[in-house]
Design a protein around this motif. Structure first.
Motif, mmCIF file in Angstrom:
data_model
loop_
_atom_site.group_PDB
_atom_site.id
_atom_site.type_symbol
_atom_site.label_atom_id
_atom_site.label_comp_id
_atom_site.label_asym_id
_atom_site.label_seq_id
_atom_site.Cartn_x
_atom_site.Cartn_y
_atom_site.Cartn_z
ATOM 1 N N GLU A 1 0.806 -1.225 0.000
ATOM 2 C CA GLU A 1 0.000 0.000 0.000
ATOM 3 C C GLU A 1 0.838 1.273 0.000
ATOM 4 O OE1 GLU A 1 -2.884 -0.201 -0.740
ATOM 5 O OE2 GLU A 1 -3.594 -2.168 -0.112
ATOM 6 N N ASP A 2 2.115 1.186 0.277
ATOM 7 C CA ASP A 2 2.973 2.370 0.292
ATOM 8 C C ASP A 2 3.504 2.722 -1.097
ATOM 9 O OD1 ASP A 2 3.350 3.028 3.309
ATOM 10 O OD2 ASP A 2 3.622 0.862 3.183
ATOM 11 N N MET A 3 3.212 1.900 -2.102
ATOM 12 C CA MET A 3 3.552 2.274 -3.471
ATOM 13 C C MET A 3 2.672 3.453 -3.901
ATOM 14 S SD MET A 3 5.994 0.425 -4.850
ATOM 15 C CE MET A 3 5.711 0.482 -6.625
ATOM 16 N N PRO A 4 3.189 4.352 -4.726
ATOM 17 C CA PRO A 4 2.403 5.533 -5.131
ATOM 18 C C PRO A 4 1.233 5.162 -6.034
ATOM 19 C CG PRO A 4 4.483 5.434 -6.332
ATOM 20 C CD PRO A 4 4.559 4.368 -5.285
ATOM 21 N N ASP A 5 0.220 6.028 -6.024
ATOM 22 C CA ASP A 5 -0.918 5.857 -6.926
ATOM 23 C C ASP A 5 -0.516 6.243 -8.350
ATOM 24 O OD1 ASP A 5 -2.452 5.154 -4.750
ATOM 25 O OD2 ASP A 5 -3.195 7.198 -4.434
ATOM 26 N N ILE A 6 -1.347 5.839 -9.303
ATOM 27 C CA ILE A 6 -1.124 6.241 -10.694
ATOM 28 C C ILE A 6 -1.313 7.749 -10.804
ATOM 29 C CG2 ILE A 6 -1.991 6.040 -13.046
ATOM 30 C CD1 ILE A 6 -2.774 3.179 -12.436
ATOM 31 N N ALA A 7 -0.280 8.435 -11.248
ATOM 32 C CA ALA A 7 -0.308 9.895 -11.396
ATOM 33 C C ALA A 7 0.781 10.286 -12.393
ATOM 34 C CB ALA A 7 -0.080 10.592 -10.056
ATOM 35 N N ALA A 8 0.796 11.543 -12.754
ATOM 36 C CA ALA A 8 1.775 12.020 -13.735
ATOM 37 C C ALA A 8 3.186 11.840 -13.188
ATOM 38 C CB ALA A 8 1.506 13.483 -14.063
ATOM 39 N N GLY A 9 3.992 11.086 -13.902
ATOM 40 C CA GLY A 9 5.389 10.872 -13.525
ATOM 41 C C GLY A 9 5.597 9.902 -12.381
ATOM 42 N N ALA A 10 4.555 9.233 -11.899
ATOM 43 C CA ALA A 10 4.684 8.325 -10.754
ATOM 44 C C ALA A 10 5.216 6.964 -11.183
ATOM 45 C CB ALA A 10 3.332 8.164 -10.069
ATOM 46 N N PHE A 11 6.042 6.375 -10.313
ATOM 47 C CA PHE A 11 6.519 5.006 -10.517
ATOM 48 C C PHE A 11 5.593 4.088 -9.713
ATOM 49 C CE2 PHE A 11 10.296 7.715 -10.968
ATOM 50 C CZ PHE A 11 10.686 7.367 -12.249
ATOM 51 N N ALA A 12 4.415 3.857 -10.265
ATOM 52 C CA ALA A 12 3.364 3.165 -9.516
ATOM 53 C C ALA A 12 3.500 1.652 -9.549
ATOM 54 C CB ALA A 12 1.991 3.569 -10.051
ATOM 55 N N ILE A 13 4.293 1.110 -10.465
ATOM 56 C CA ILE A 13 4.446 -0.343 -10.594
ATOM 57 C C ILE A 13 5.930 -0.667 -10.656
ATOM 58 C CG2 ILE A 13 3.933 -2.381 -11.995
ATOM 59 C CD1 ILE A 13 1.481 -0.949 -13.046
ATOM 60 N N ALA A 14 6.328 -1.676 -9.906
ATOM 61 C CA ALA A 14 7.696 -2.190 -9.962
ATOM 62 C C ALA A 14 7.637 -3.668 -10.327
ATOM 63 C CB ALA A 14 8.407 -1.992 -8.639
ATOM 64 N N PHE A 15 8.631 -4.113 -11.046
ATOM 65 C CA PHE A 15 8.722 -5.513 -11.433
ATOM 66 C C PHE A 15 10.179 -5.939 -11.309
ATOM 67 C CE2 PHE A 15 9.503 -8.884 -14.589
ATOM 68 C CZ PHE A 15 8.601 -9.834 -14.143
ATOM 69 N N GLY A 16 10.402 -7.077 -10.659
ATOM 70 C CA GLY A 16 11.776 -7.540 -10.533
ATOM 71 C C GLY A 16 11.901 -8.764 -9.649
ATOM 72 N N ASP A 17 13.120 -9.227 -9.561
ATOM 73 C CA ASP A 17 13.473 -10.322 -8.661
ATOM 74 C C ASP A 17 13.941 -9.675 -7.359
ATOM 75 O OD1 ASP A 17 14.417 -12.490 -7.309
ATOM 76 O OD2 ASP A 17 15.941 -13.056 -8.776
ATOM 77 N N PHE A 18 13.016 -9.456 -6.437
ATOM 78 C CA PHE A 18 13.325 -8.726 -5.214
ATOM 79 C C PHE A 18 14.167 -9.548 -4.248
ATOM 80 C CE2 PHE A 18 9.838 -6.308 -6.936
ATOM 81 C CZ PHE A 18 10.183 -4.998 -6.645
ATOM 82 N N ALA A 19 14.173 -10.858 -4.395
ATOM 83 C CA ALA A 19 15.058 -11.667 -3.562
ATOM 84 C C ALA A 19 16.521 -11.372 -3.886
ATOM 85 C CB ALA A 19 14.764 -13.147 -3.755
#
Length: 403
Positions: A335-353
């Motif tokens: 829930e601490d990820m930003p909402d969809i907005a202008a210039g926002a990085f709202a989605i991350a994808f990766g191997d977080f391990a």
């Protein structure tokens, strides 16, 4: 033949002449031997049973003592730290904790009263269980336990040079790999739950469970925010705090991003294509363990995306414990990820391990404070935890911007 003669003939078959008499004699002896053998076996079996009964009585006595319900003194012997810790929480009596001799077990050794006392193992396990099950980056990140004040990560982010050699030709010197050292400092995370003394005096009140739940809730919320947006000042460094650059010009020390093609929204045509662009911006070695991270509002928008054939990209988990999937990859709701907005990085994808490491000490300390909030009692709980990006190539971002 008289009655006396007939009785003698039946009682003494051995005196009977002829083949019939011999058979009767042999049969009588055989039956007698069988009876003798049976009597001997019965006697040996009875003796064996008596011996086993005596052994069972001797061995069952201590076992029965161990199986008795753990009451008062027995419970004190089996769980001295838990009883002493409960006494400290309810009344402030720390004599039991001070008397515990360290045995090398981090979760069952008392520490100085000024810094608080380590919680008992059951309470600590409850706190850790809640932290692991919470919706935060901890569920997919690399978790390490350390006893030092920091954790150092050595990352080889450049390929080792190579070359082809012949039997007689000179061998050229190859390039050396690039080694990056990342230091993750540990910071003190605290919580301050409050309870009335009257409730502490109630023996039926499950103080340990209540305290573990309150502490775990505070810790989970603070950690979740810090792992995403923490500035690294007296708290972990969130992965979104690092500088982000377009993935085409990505360099080590930055996170690469893919633009959606529209400011604050997905592109008006072929909206779902950018999701696959984000997935394949990650190298294959990381993509196999890839996970999407986003908040609930962003997840609600993505549930409506369809591919060119009209199929939804979002699929719910088949079981209660399984996460939802986007384009075939699991989704973690943070829930601490930003909402969809202008210039926002709202989605991350990766191997977080591989891309994000959480370092922590495996103990929780509690200090009882009955003075600062009279008539209530405060419990100052602390633990040490740190976090930071450990591999900048393992995480990619989706930027809601034209470029």
């Amino acid at each position: 033949m008289t009655k006396e003669t007939k009785s003698r003939d039946l009682a003494e078959p051995a005196d009977t002449a002829g083949p019939v008499g011999e058979v009767k004699t042999a049969l009588t002896r055989f039956v007698s031997e069988i009876r003798s053998l049976n009597d001997g076996l019965n006697m040996r079996l009875q003796q064996t049973e008596e011996r086993l009964t005596m052994l069972d009585r001797k061995s069952f006595a201590p076992a029965q003592k161990q199986m008795r319900p753990q009451l008062s003194r027995d419970a004190d012997l089996d769980a001295p730290h838990q009883k002493a810790f409960d006494a400290y929480l309810r009344s402030g009596d720390d004599d039991g904790l001070r008397g515990i001799v360290p045995e090398g077990k981090a979760m069952s050794t008392a520490v100085a009263g000024d810094g608080g006392y380590l919680v008992d193992p059951q309470t600590a396990a409850t706190i850790q269980s809640v932290l692991r099950s919470s919706s935060s980056l901890r569920t997919v990140a690399n978790i390490v336990h350390v006893e030092a004040t920091s954790y150092d990560v050595l990352v080889d982010h450049a390929d080792l040079g190579h070359g082809w050699a012949t039997e007689t030709g000179a061998t050229a010197e190859t390039a050396t790999p690039g080694i990056e050292r990342i230091s993750i400092p540990l910071h003190e995370l605290s919580a301050l739950p409050k309870v009335s003394q009257r409730l502490l005096d109630d023996a039926a009140f499950d103080l340990e469970s209540w305290l573990a739940g309150r502490i775990a809730d505070r810790f989970a919320r603070a950690e979740a925010a810090a792992f995403v947006t923490g500035d690294g000042v007296d708290k972990p460094t969130g992965f979104l705090t690092h500088n982000a650059v377009a993935n085409d010009i990505w360099t080590w020390g930055n996170l690469g991003y893919v633009p959606t093609g529209a400011t604050g929204d997905f592109a008006s045509t072929d909206s779902a294509d950018v999701i696959f662009d984000l997935v394949y911006s990650l190298d294959a070695e990381y993509r196999a363990n890839g996970t999407f991270v986003m908040n609930s509002k962003t997840a609600g928008a993505l549930r409506k995306l369809k591919d060119g054939d009209g199929r939804f990209l979002w699929t719910d988990g088949l079981a209660a414990e399984q996460p939802a999937r986007l384009a075939g990859y699991p989704v973690v709701i943070a829930e601490d990820m930003p909402d969809i907005a202008a210039g926002a990085f709202a989605i991350a994808f990766g191997d977080f391990a591989a891309g994000y490491t959480v370092a922590e000490r495996p103990d929780v300390r509690i200090l009882r404070d009955p003075f600062s909030a009279k008539p209530h009692v405060l419990f100052y709980a602390t633990k040490r935890v740190g976090g930071d990006v450990s591999d900048f190539a393992a995480i990619k971002l989706l930027k809601f911007a034209a470029s």
